[in-house]
Design an enzyme around this catalytic site. Structure first.
Site, PDB file in Angstrom:
ATOM      1  N   ASP A 167      -4.520   3.898  -2.407  1.00 32.00           N
ATOM      2  CA  ASP A 167      -5.720   3.966  -1.538  1.00 32.00           C
ATOM      3  C   ASP A 167      -6.375   5.852  -1.787  1.00 32.00           C
ATOM      4  OD1 ASP A 167      -6.110   1.911   0.393  1.00 32.00           O
ATOM      5  OD2 ASP A 167      -4.080   2.528   1.175  1.00 32.00           O
ATOM      6  N   MET A 224      -8.941   8.276  -0.997  1.00 29.72           N
ATOM      7  CA  MET A 224      -9.807   8.774  -0.007  1.00 29.72           C
ATOM      8  C   MET A 224     -10.426  10.256  -0.160  1.00 29.72           C
ATOM      9  SD  MET A 224      -7.705   7.373   3.310  1.00 29.72           S
ATOM     10  CE  MET A 224      -6.552   6.067   3.278  1.00 29.72           C
ATOM     11  N   HIS A 245      -1.001  -1.049  -4.369  1.00 23.80           N
ATOM     12  CA  HIS A 245      -2.211  -0.745  -3.842  1.00 23.80           C
ATOM     13  C   HIS A 245      -2.378   0.747  -3.682  1.00 23.80           C
ATOM     14  CE1 HIS A 245      -6.004  -1.622  -1.266  1.00 23.80           C
ATOM     15  NE2 HIS A 245      -5.634  -0.697  -0.711  1.00 23.80           N
ATOM     16  N   MET A 300     -11.767  -5.538   4.558  1.00 23.11           N
ATOM     17  CA  MET A 300     -11.093  -4.438   5.396  1.00 23.11           C
ATOM     18  C   MET A 300     -11.108  -5.134   6.821  1.00 23.11           C
ATOM     19  SD  MET A 300     -10.310  -2.072   3.664  1.00 23.11           S
ATOM     20  CE  MET A 300      -9.518  -1.062   4.831  1.00 23.11           C
ATOM     21  N   MET A 353     -11.920   4.992  -1.411  1.00 24.03           N
ATOM     22  CA  MET A 353     -12.839   5.070  -0.194  1.00 24.03           C
ATOM     23  C   MET A 353     -13.502   6.394  -0.469  1.00 24.03           C
ATOM     24  SD  MET A 353      -9.907   3.648   2.327  1.00 24.03           S
ATOM     25  CE  MET A 353      -8.720   3.784   1.076  1.00 24.03           C
ATOM     26  N   SER A 399       1.018  -1.322  -0.185  1.00 26.40           N
ATOM     27  CA  SER A 399      -0.173  -0.077   0.007  1.00 26.40           C
ATOM     28  C   SER A 399       0.928   1.368   0.030  1.00 26.40           C
ATOM     29  CB  SER A 399      -0.997  -0.061   1.405  1.00 26.40           C
ATOM     30  OG  SER A 399      -1.642   1.178   1.249  1.00 26.40           O
ATOM     31  N   ASP A 406      -7.095  -6.083   3.954  1.00 23.62           N
ATOM     32  CA  ASP A 406      -6.423  -4.759   3.820  1.00 23.62           C
ATOM     33  C   ASP A 406      -6.378  -4.311   5.543  1.00 23.62           C
ATOM     34  OD1 ASP A 406      -5.452  -2.321   3.302  1.00 23.62           O
ATOM     35  OD2 ASP A 406      -7.082  -1.805   1.964  1.00 23.62           O
ATOM     36  N   HIS A 445      -8.067   1.508  -4.408  1.00 17.72           N
ATOM     37  CA  HIS A 445      -9.273   1.230  -3.392  1.00 17.72           C
ATOM     38  C   HIS A 445      -9.979   2.449  -3.210  1.00 17.72           C
ATOM     39  CE1 HIS A 445      -9.572   0.182   1.176  1.00 17.72           C
ATOM     40  NE2 HIS A 445     -11.155   0.305   0.556  1.00 17.72           N
TER      41      HIS A 445
HETATM   42  C1  DX5 Z   1      -6.617   1.735   5.338  1.00 13.53           C
HETATM   43  C2  DX5 Z   1      -6.269   1.676   3.780  1.00 13.53           C
HETATM   44  C3  DX5 Z   1      -5.063   0.498   3.575  1.00 13.53           C
HETATM   45  C4  DX5 Z   1      -3.856   0.724   4.560  1.00 13.53           C
HETATM   46  C5  DX5 Z   1      -2.810  -0.284   4.815  1.00 13.53           C
HETATM   47  O1  DX5 Z   1      -7.799   2.727   5.030  1.00 13.53           O
HETATM   48  O2  DX5 Z   1      -7.253   1.127   3.034  1.00 13.53           O
HETATM   49  O3  DX5 Z   1      -4.671   0.069   2.373  1.00 13.53           O
HETATM   50  O4  DX5 Z   1      -3.057   1.605   3.625  1.00 13.53           O
HETATM   51  O5  DX5 Z   1      -1.698  -0.118   5.692  1.00 13.53           O
HETATM   52  P1  DX5 Z   1      -1.334  -0.866   6.790  1.00 13.53           P
HETATM   53  O6  DX5 Z   1      -0.824  -2.411   6.148  1.00 13.53           O
HETATM   54  O7  DX5 Z   1      -0.231  -0.242   7.318  1.00 13.53           O
HETATM   55  O8  DX5 Z   1      -2.416  -1.219   7.743  1.00 13.53           O
HETATM   56 ZN    ZN Z   2      -6.550   0.204   1.113  1.00 14.37          ZN
END
Ligand code: DX5
Ligand code: ZN
Length: 213
Positions: A32, A34, A30, A134, A65, A7, A172, A63
């Protein structure tokens, strides 16, 4: 075959090219996204995802969010995503959003939060490339894995097997070399790992350790 998706949230973004070079054994990157509304944090929008897509050799697992994922599917497809996942808890027509991702030639994934049951996912398994379970409340990296979520992984894997499908299950949040064997035993085959990969000095070593090598 277990696949690892580091990630980017845990990477040093001021040194992006070197960070990407350091995870050459990864299967996916990956990313993220947001919006500060669906989750209480803001991360990685379109310009950055597009730039990463231009320099990354690894396919991007994006991903989303965000509150209205269906409005951004085409844009993230254009940015170079290979997999696009969105939350059942978001404000959208799930089937339309899956269809939109497929129409863009991308692989759809449906995400469920720790408190969400698999009900919305189960009838749609055949339409999905993967389910993302998750294992932390989304929004931030570096949290502790809620291992009780592995029970949902197990139930989903049983149903996927029963139906004879090849749908993948990704986990994740807080995944480490210590808990990865339990995620894999429950039926996960794609592991997202932020801190446990980018927090390690030897990133490809960390990727191998997550795979159990
Ligand atoms: C959290 C994200 C994850 C996060 C994972 O909202 O969706 O992808 O970056 O990071 P670690 O592995 O550090 O929990
Ligand atoms: Zn994620």
């Amino acid at each position: 075959m277990i696949k690892i998706a580091p990630s980017l949230l845990a990477a040093d973004l001021a040194d992006l090219k070197n960070e990407l070079n350091s995870i050459s054994d990864a299967d996916y990157l990956h990313v993220d996204v947001m919006d500060g509304i669906f989750v209480p944090n803001i991360a990685f929008g379109l310009p950055l995802t597009t730039a990463i897509g231009r320099i990354a050799d690894i396919p991007m697992d994006v991903h989303l969010m965000i509150t209205h994922p269906q409005n951004y599917v085409e844009a993230f497809a254009k940015a170079g995503a290979e997999i696009i996942t969105f939350h059942v808890e978001s404000d959208c027509d799930i089937d339309e959003c899956i269809a939109k991702i497929k129409a863009c030639g991308k692989k759809p994934g449906l995400v469920i939060n720790p408190a969400t049951g698999p009900e919305e996912v189960l009838p749609r398994l055949k339409d999905l490339y993967m389910v993302l379970v998750m294992t932390v409340q989304p929004g931030f990296g570096g949290q502790k894995c809620k291992e009780e979520c592995f029970d949902k992984v197990k139930a989903l894997r049983e149903e996927i097997t029963r139906l004879g499908l090849d749908t993948h299950i990704e986990v994740d949040g807080g995944i480490t070399a210590e808990n990865a064997p339990r995620a894999i035993a429950a039926g996960a085959d794609i592991l997202v790992a932020g801190s446990s990969v980018f927090g390690a000095a030897d990133r490809n070593g960390a990727i191998a350790a997550l795979k159990g090598n």
